[in-house]
Design an enzyme around this catalytic site. Sequence first.
Site, PDB file in Angstrom:
ATOM      1  N   HIS A 236       0.850  -1.220   0.000  1.00  0.00           N
ATOM      2  CA  HIS A 236       0.000   0.000   0.000  1.00  0.00           C
ATOM      3  C   HIS A 236       0.869   1.248   0.000  1.00  0.00           C
ATOM      4  CE1 HIS A 236      -3.212   2.783   1.401  1.00  0.00           C
ATOM      5  NE2 HIS A 236      -4.017   1.879   0.876  1.00  0.00           N
TER       6      HIS A 236
ATOM      7  N   ILE B   3       1.796   4.807   1.329  1.00  0.00           N
ATOM      8  CA  ILE B   3       0.817   5.651   2.003  1.00  0.00           C
ATOM      9  C   ILE B   3       0.210   4.816   3.131  1.00  0.00           C
ATOM     10  CG2 ILE B   3      -1.373   6.897   1.766  1.00  0.00           C
ATOM     11  CD1 ILE B   3      -0.691   7.117  -1.266  1.00  0.00           C
TER      12      ILE B   3
ATOM     13  N   GLY C 264      -5.838   4.405   5.457  1.00  0.00           N
ATOM     14  CA  GLY C 264      -6.745   5.176   6.298  1.00  0.00           C
ATOM     15  C   GLY C 264      -7.282   4.377   7.470  1.00  0.00           C
ATOM     16  N   VAL C 265      -7.576   3.105   7.249  1.00  0.00           N
ATOM     17  CA  VAL C 265      -8.121   2.286   8.334  1.00  0.00           C
ATOM     18  C   VAL C 265      -7.119   2.133   9.476  1.00  0.00           C
ATOM     19  CG1 VAL C 265      -9.773   1.054   6.891  1.00  0.00           C
ATOM     20  CG2 VAL C 265      -7.486   0.115   7.196  1.00  0.00           C
TER      21      VAL C 265
ATOM     22  N   GLU D 127      -7.588   3.142  13.351  1.00  0.00           N
ATOM     23  CA  GLU D 127      -7.224   2.176  14.392  1.00  0.00           C
ATOM     24  C   GLU D 127      -6.245   2.793  15.389  1.00  0.00           C
ATOM     25  OE1 GLU D 127      -6.737  -1.232  16.746  1.00  0.00           O
ATOM     26  OE2 GLU D 127      -8.310  -0.809  15.279  1.00  0.00           O
TER      27      GLU D 127
END
Length: 153
Positions: free
Chosen positions: A55, A61, A64-65, A69
């Site tokens: 990723h 990057i 987002g998750v 978290e």
Amino acid sequence: MSVDIPTEADISLIKRIIPHRYPFLLVDKVRDIVPNTSAVGIKNVTVNEPHFQGHFPERPIMPGVTIIEALAQTAAVMVGVSKGLADKNMLVYFMAIDKCKFRRMVVPGDVLELHVTAKRGGSKIWKFEGVAKVGDEMAAEAEFTAMMDMPQE
């Protein structure tokens, strides 16, 4: 007799409060802890983290998750410090994530500040608002609800 509640949690205390471990422990330190109210987590983002292998390999990057978290882990540490839950085997479960927005990419070399504030809580169910920042720039924001659960003795 009053008990002094720490205003900071290093990695050793964090690991005594939340069950997460590599590669899913996403907070290096928690500072500015105001019991049952707020805290700021610190995540030093490095290229060696496993999610960057996919990723994205050519332009890493932080997903987002994982930012959300990390906000939740910061909130759990704040609750754990506030309630004296070190070594109590607390588990934390997401119940809801609302109003989540991503504003800036988080990349290796960034220092992610994870600002969390409790909107409601005190027992097992807590609601928080969180803002993840790099310097003065907002990277992400969300409201989230979590259940703090401890196994029965």
